[in-house]
Motif scaffolding. Structure first.
Motif, mmCIF file in Angstrom:
data_model
loop_
_atom_site.group_PDB
_atom_site.id
_atom_site.type_symbol
_atom_site.label_atom_id
_atom_site.label_comp_id
_atom_site.label_asym_id
_atom_site.label_seq_id
_atom_site.Cartn_x
_atom_site.Cartn_y
_atom_site.Cartn_z
ATOM 1 N N VAL A 277 -6.954 5.939 5.367
ATOM 2 C CA VAL A 277 -6.973 4.935 4.287
ATOM 3 C C VAL A 277 -8.342 4.813 3.614
ATOM 4 O O VAL A 277 -8.432 4.777 2.379
ATOM 5 C CB VAL A 277 -6.478 3.574 4.803
ATOM 6 C CG1 VAL A 277 -6.627 2.505 3.719
ATOM 7 C CG2 VAL A 277 -5.013 3.668 5.250
ATOM 8 N N PRO A 278 -9.447 4.758 4.371
ATOM 9 C CA PRO A 278 -10.756 4.636 3.701
ATOM 10 C C PRO A 278 -11.224 5.926 3.026
ATOM 11 O O PRO A 278 -12.276 5.927 2.390
ATOM 12 C CB PRO A 278 -11.707 4.278 4.857
ATOM 13 C CG PRO A 278 -10.850 3.986 6.038
ATOM 14 C CD PRO A 278 -9.583 4.733 5.832
ATOM 15 N N LEU A 279 -10.470 7.006 3.170
ATOM 16 C CA LEU A 279 -10.900 8.316 2.698
ATOM 17 C C LEU A 279 -10.104 8.782 1.483
ATOM 18 O O LEU A 279 -9.899 9.971 1.280
ATOM 19 C CB LEU A 279 -10.771 9.341 3.834
ATOM 20 C CG LEU A 279 -11.547 8.993 5.120
ATOM 21 C CD1 LEU A 279 -11.225 9.997 6.217
ATOM 22 C CD2 LEU A 279 -13.041 8.939 4.850
ATOM 23 N N SER A 280 -9.677 7.839 0.656
ATOM 24 C CA SER A 280 -8.903 8.178 -0.533
ATOM 25 C C SER A 280 -9.689 9.149 -1.411
ATOM 26 O O SER A 280 -10.898 8.984 -1.631
ATOM 27 C CB SER A 280 -8.570 6.922 -1.327
ATOM 28 O OG SER A 280 -7.744 7.216 -2.435
ATOM 29 N N THR B 225 -3.560 5.024 -2.500
ATOM 30 C CA THR B 225 -4.573 5.979 -2.062
ATOM 31 C C THR B 225 -4.042 7.399 -2.267
ATOM 32 O O THR B 225 -2.832 7.617 -2.316
ATOM 33 C CB THR B 225 -4.954 5.763 -0.584
ATOM 34 O OG1 THR B 225 -3.764 5.727 0.214
ATOM 35 C CG2 THR B 225 -5.709 4.461 -0.408
ATOM 36 N N ALA B 226 -4.963 8.350 -2.390
ATOM 37 C CA ALA B 226 -4.567 9.728 -2.711
ATOM 38 C C ALA B 226 -5.322 10.711 -1.829
ATOM 39 O O ALA B 226 -6.511 10.520 -1.535
ATOM 40 C CB ALA B 226 -4.848 10.021 -4.182
ATOM 41 N N TYR B 227 -4.622 11.770 -1.424
ATOM 42 C CA TYR B 227 -5.204 12.782 -0.540
ATOM 43 C C TYR B 227 -4.699 14.161 -0.966
ATOM 44 O O TYR B 227 -3.563 14.305 -1.418
ATOM 45 C CB TYR B 227 -4.795 12.522 0.917
ATOM 46 C CG TYR B 227 -4.934 11.077 1.304
ATOM 47 C CD1 TYR B 227 -6.156 10.548 1.701
ATOM 48 C CD2 TYR B 227 -3.839 10.208 1.218
ATOM 49 C CE1 TYR B 227 -6.286 9.199 2.018
ATOM 50 C CE2 TYR B 227 -3.960 8.869 1.525
ATOM 51 C CZ TYR B 227 -5.189 8.366 1.924
ATOM 52 O OH TYR B 227 -5.325 7.027 2.228
ATOM 53 N N PRO C 43 0.830 -1.214 0.000
ATOM 54 C CA PRO C 43 0.000 0.000 0.000
ATOM 55 C C PRO C 43 0.863 1.263 0.000
ATOM 56 O O PRO C 43 1.798 1.393 0.774
ATOM 57 C CB PRO C 43 -0.800 -0.107 1.293
ATOM 58 C CG PRO C 43 0.071 -0.927 2.206
ATOM 59 C CD PRO C 43 0.797 -1.893 1.313
ATOM 60 N N SER C 44 0.516 2.171 -0.887
ATOM 61 C CA SER C 44 1.275 3.411 -1.025
ATOM 62 C C SER C 44 0.311 4.594 -1.076
ATOM 63 O O SER C 44 -0.899 4.413 -1.219
ATOM 64 C CB SER C 44 2.140 3.366 -2.293
ATOM 65 O OG SER C 44 1.331 3.102 -3.428
ATOM 66 N N ARG C 45 0.878 5.795 -0.983
ATOM 67 C CA ARG C 45 0.040 6.986 -0.905
ATOM 68 C C ARG C 45 0.606 8.116 -1.755
ATOM 69 O O ARG C 45 1.826 8.248 -1.890
ATOM 70 C CB ARG C 45 -0.083 7.477 0.547
ATOM 71 C CG ARG C 45 -0.565 6.410 1.513
ATOM 72 C CD ARG C 45 -0.711 6.944 2.936
ATOM 73 N NE ARG C 45 -1.052 5.861 3.856
ATOM 74 C CZ ARG C 45 -1.470 6.023 5.109
ATOM 75 N NH1 ARG C 45 -1.581 7.244 5.606
ATOM 76 N NH2 ARG C 45 -1.758 4.983 5.867
ATOM 77 N N VAL D 165 1.883 15.219 7.238
ATOM 78 C CA VAL D 165 2.419 14.067 7.976
ATOM 79 C C VAL D 165 1.283 13.127 8.376
ATOM 80 O O VAL D 165 1.395 11.900 8.266
ATOM 81 C CB VAL D 165 3.205 14.542 9.217
ATOM 82 C CG1 VAL D 165 3.653 13.343 10.061
ATOM 83 C CG2 VAL D 165 4.403 15.391 8.800
ATOM 84 N N HIS D 166 0.174 13.694 8.834
ATOM 85 C CA HIS D 166 -0.987 12.887 9.228
ATOM 86 C C HIS D 166 -1.456 12.014 8.065
ATOM 87 O O HIS D 166 -1.696 10.807 8.241
ATOM 88 C CB HIS D 166 -2.115 13.816 9.683
ATOM 89 C CG HIS D 166 -3.398 13.117 9.987
ATOM 90 N ND1 HIS D 166 -3.585 12.357 11.132
ATOM 91 C CD2 HIS D 166 -4.572 13.060 9.291
ATOM 92 C CE1 HIS D 166 -4.812 11.864 11.132
ATOM 93 N NE2 HIS D 166 -5.430 12.270 10.027
ATOM 94 N N CYS D 167 -1.570 12.592 6.881
ATOM 95 C CA CYS D 167 -2.029 11.824 5.723
ATOM 96 C C CYS D 167 -0.979 10.810 5.261
ATOM 97 O O CYS D 167 -1.306 9.822 4.598
ATOM 98 C CB CYS D 167 -2.391 12.765 4.579
ATOM 99 S SG CYS D 167 -3.929 13.677 4.853
ATOM 100 N N ALA D 168 0.279 11.038 5.613
ATOM 101 C CA ALA D 168 1.342 10.114 5.232
ATOM 102 C C ALA D 168 1.413 8.893 6.142
ATOM 103 O O ALA D 168 1.822 7.818 5.697
ATOM 104 C CB ALA D 168 2.687 10.842 5.243
#
Length: 309
Positions: A269-272, A216-218, A161-163, A260-263
């Motif tokens: 994770v469920p909020l991509s 996932t993306a934010y 899993p990556s972001r 940092v929080h999103c990293a």
């Protein structure tokens, strides 16, 4: 009485300014040992503070910057503060598509993992053009990161899993995209707003395209931060903005907390595809959630930069 009123007004003003600058801290201390993080524009500001925070958590951190001398200095400082030697820099110019392609070719040859891509670098409201004749804000803030992400997407999927985290700004709400003139460059501030809206649509469409593929993306609004963006403007403007930033803007360290929080947080994770500020999801204006526009922008961006070429 006058003295008491003056003291009271000063105290209220002081407390108001303090309240304006309060930001949530990322309390998640999850380790990132064995993970590779790439941060564009990581030699200063929010990018540098993010690099420090993730290096402290054990990640292999690579900052991608245009200014080699500045990047080398930042790497030394990040290593010193984070007490790790696993921090590196690579050259990239997001205003030049050839530079982005060369960077990605080198990165993919050198690095076997990419766990977190942070699209942090940005140009402020400037009336200028990239080497490929795109308006500077749209070309760097959106198209440059669009091409970079697409060229590295295969490695992100392999490392799942990556972001992918892309920095935007709440100023997105002041403009809408004009597909007859995506390269709009008449009023610099409006161009900047459109580029930040494009970041949001990009994140949403990337999340849709990678759903179920481990990526996932934010997008993150870090708040209004005391960074070095004013260096592109006149001395008078810089002086005035330094006063305003001192009074109302938060530090770069505070601004990095949502990134940092999103990293690191498992909660995101469920909020991509989501938009975050102050270490929590935030609401978007209805027009910024139009999946049809997001898809149309993606297709238009592909035609402009030809990531598969």
């Amino acid at each position: 009485m006058y003295l008491l009123c003056t003291i009271a007004a000063s105290l209220i003003t002081f407390l108001f300014l303090k309240w304006m600058k309060i930001r949530r801290l990322c309390m998640d201390l999850k380790r990132l040992d064995g993970k590779t993080v790439l941060i564009t524009g990581g030699s200063s500001g929010i990018g540098k503070e993010t690099a420090i925070a993730l290096a402290i958590r054990g990640a292999r951190v690579i900052i991608a910057c245009r200014d080699e001398e500045k990047a080398e200095k930042a790497v030394r400082e990040i290593k010193t503060i984070s007490h790790t030697i696993n921090v590196h820099h690579m050259h990239i110019d997001l205003a030049n598509m050839r530079s982005i392609r060369d960077f990605c070719k080198t990165f993919l040859q050198r690095e076997k993992r990419l766990d977190i891509l942070i699209n942090n670098a940005a140009m402020p409201s400037v009336l200028d053009w990239t080497d490929d004749s795109f308006s500077m804000c749209f070309g760097v803030n959106h198209l440059g990161h669009f091409l970079l992400t697409n060229l590295l997407l295969g490695r992100l999927k392999e490392s799942a899993p990556s972001r992918v985290i892309t920095l935007t700004c709440s100023a997105y709400k002041y403009q809408k995209l004009d597909f007859q003139d995506l390269n709009y460059n008449l009023f610099p501030f409006f161009t900047y707003c459109r580029s930040k809206l494009a970041n949001i649509y990009f994140t949403q469409e990337l999340a849709r395209m990678t759903e179920g593929k481990g990526v996932t993306a934010y997008c993150v609004h870090p708040g209004y931060v005391q960074s070095s963006w004013t260096c592109h403007y006149s001395l008078l403007f810089r002086v005035v903005m330094q006063v305003i930033m001192f009074m109302f803007f938060v530090s770069c360290e505070a601004g990095s907390q949502t990134v940092v929080h999103c990293a690191v947080s498992d909660d995101v994770v469920p909020l991509s595809g989501g938009y975050f500020t102050d270490c929590r999801p935030a609401a978007l204006r209805p027009f910024a959630k139009d999946s049809g526009v997001a898809r149309k922008l993606w297709e238009a961006s592909e035609r402009l930069v030809k990531p598969a070429a």
